[in-house]
Design an enzyme around this catalytic site. Structure first.
Site: not given
Length: 577
Positions: A449, A462
């Site tokens: 990501s 995350y």
């Protein structure tokens, strides 16, 4: 020269072609066509691999080995070489089509034969190793569908062609031994067991006419030559003379096309015959069984756009039930790949596979929880049994968690680590060993990501898992590079996939309102998963280390390298909620 017994077959113009046979005469017949400056002995290791259950035929092309040589250069034109191949096929298997395997210049003349309507019905399949069709290559060079950078790379690797066309100089290089010494060095590229070539001076000298009779006219006036013969192109990872793109481009001209990479150099068929033998055996077995083949249902426009870089490949994609995973499955299927759609949501995975199969037949679905290492190992075993070793594994399954790290529950933290990190770890551990064992050439793609290098007070947990995925991918890339398996990390950015709808949110007030605001942010960004999938598929052709997708991902990656202080400041900002 080879010590196997030979017989002569007379070509249509009277030249004598030395033909060698080995193996099981009742098995499928394979005809192997060598390149320049080789003779039939270049196939000896592959013959040993395949002769147990195949009737394997090799021959010295005109001017090489024990075959006779034309007096005039016109005797080396591609049309005559294709006729030679047809003549050999008729002599060794008059009643059944033969399977072709060719290398280097052997591939060039075999491409010409399978795209010739009068010959094609005699051929059951064609496996090409490190050799294009000259007409296809001519179109590719003129139109540059894969970009001028790749055209330039190929031009550099093909610079020897101009040298071979110069009167007298290549002959002098071969006769003085300079050319042989240079060739010996090139043969070492790609590693593998060192097997000395058995060539004669006439192999070097006569074969120059192949270049002088054909290259200029084919590159300057390329024809549009198609084939319905099933074609498999094998591209070594360290080919000194060919880039992948000019070989995969042939998918635009073949109705049934597969493209596979494997670890090795240009002459790997001699030093690493195992991966070539496995692919040949798989294709021949598939054709002989009469099983449905992965013929691509592409429009002419799609064929021109995509070529065949993923054609016939097997791609395993986790998290394929929705979002980027599903869209990437569609995109790769459109480019000719057979998809194994994996998701913890069985109906979603089955729907993805159903739609992919409408584009390219052969898609299947599996329900697997990627946090369960035994289940992922079982998936890998099933894929190997059903499809063989996959060409690509995309570890894409992931979940979102948002909110201050100190307010996250232990359950939330364990879950995000299990799915986002351990899901990738389990996928790599299940599939990477079989990719290495099979001879390399495969690709592992891990979805990280932009959060891996753009930290935020909103998604610390995350970000930590995705940074771990990025770090793992970079380390694995170095570890597996020498074994022929590439590793790429994908860093999407803000993609409107619906991940927020399923994310766990804590410490940000009323949860549904927070999710609504986050979803609105992603919708306003407007970057669709379909667009992300196209970007990822385009980039995977060159197997980069990192694929940043959106503009914010590109900017964030650049800032993380150039201005870490700016990144630290960004992490302190409150999210725009």
């Amino acid at each position: 020269m080879t010590t196997r017994p030979h017989r002569y077959v007379t070509a249509t113009d009277g030249q004598l072609l030395a033909v060698y046979s080995a193996g099981d005469s009742t098995g499928p017949t394979l005809v192997l066509v060598h390149g320049y400056p080789d003779n039939a002995t270049v196939w000896d290791a592959l013959v040993d691999e395949l002769s147990a259950d195949h009737h394997v035929v090799t021959y010295d092309v005109r001017g090489a080995g024990r075959s006779t040589a034309p007096e005039d250069r016109s005797g080396y034109l591609l049309g005559q070489l294709a006729d030679d191949l047809r003549t050999v096929a008729d002599a060794v298997s008059p009643d059944r089509p033969v399977h072709l395997v060719a290398h280097d210049w052997g591939s060039i003349q075999t491409w010409h034969a399978v795209t010739e309507p009068g010959h094609a019905h005699r051929f059951a399949s064609f496996t090409s190793v490190s050799g294009p069709d000259l007409d296809h290559a001519g179109h590719w060079l003129r139109k540059a569908p894969d970009g001028f950078r790749n055209v330039l790379r190929q031009a550099v690797r093909s610079s020897y062609i101009g040298f071979f066309g110069t009167p007298g100089l290549p002959e002098a290089a071969w006769l003085t031994g300079i050319g042989g010494a240079a060739l010996s060095g090139l043969e070492r590229i790609g590693g593998g067991h060192r097997v000395p070539a058995r060539r004669a001076t006439r192999d070097y000298l006569n074969g120059l006419s192949l270049y002088r009779a054909n290259m200029f006219r084919r590159f300057t006036r390329p024809a549009g030559r198609r084939t319905g013969v099933p074609v498999q192109v094998l591209a070594p990872t360290h080919d000194a003379f060919m880039v992948d793109q000019v070989q995969s481009n042939a998918g635009r001209w073949a109705d049934d096309f597969r493209f596979h990479r494997f670890q090795g150099g240009h002459w790997s068929l001699r030093s690493r015959p195992g991966p070539v033998a496995r692919r040949v055996r798989a294709l021949v077995g598939e054709i002989e069984s009469g099983a449905p083949r992965p013929v691509r249902n592409l429009t002419a426009q799609q064929a021109r756009r995509h070529g065949g870089a993923f054609a016939g490949q097997v791609a395993v994609i986790t998290g394929a039930g929705s979002g980027i995973g599903r869209c990437l499955a569609f995109e790769l299927a459109e480019r000719g790949a057979r998809i194994v759609a994996v998701d913890v949501n069985a109906p979603a995975a089955e729907r993805t596979a159903e739609l992919c199969a409408m584009i390219t037949p052969g898609a299947r679905a599996r329900r697997v929880d990627v946090t369960d290492s035994a289940a992922v190992d079982g998936l890998a075993a099933w894929v190997r049994e059903e499809y063989g070793v996959p060409d690509m594994v995309v570890n894409n399954a992931g979940i979102g968690v948002a909110g201050p790290f100190l307010e996250a529950t232990t359950e939330d933290l364990e879950r995000v680590v299990d799915v986002n990190l351990w899901g990738v770890v389990n996928g790599v551990r299940a599939f990477a060993p079989m990719m290495v064992e099979s001879g390399g050439g495969g690709r592992i793609v891990n979805t990280a990501s932009a959060a891996s290098f753009l930290p935020s007070r909103l998604y610390g947990a995350y970000s930590a898992t995705k940074a771990a995925v990025l770090g793992l991918s970079r380390s694995l890339r170095g570890e597996l590079a020498g074994r022929g398996v590439s590793v790429t990390a994908v860093c999407p950015g803000l993609i409107n996939t619906g991940i927020i709808a399923n994310a766990r949110v804590s410490g940000l007030g009323e949860v549904s309102g927070t999710k609504d605001r986050l979803n609105r942010l992603y919708r306003l960004r407007g970057y669709t998963p379909e667009k992300a999938a196209r970007r990822i598929a385009d980039a995977l052709g060159s197997a980069p280390e990192i694929v940043p997708v959106t503009s914010e991902a590109h900017i964030g990656l650049a800032l993380s390298r150039l201005s870490p202080a700016a990144i630290r400041g960004y992490a302190r900002l409150a999210p725009p909620l």
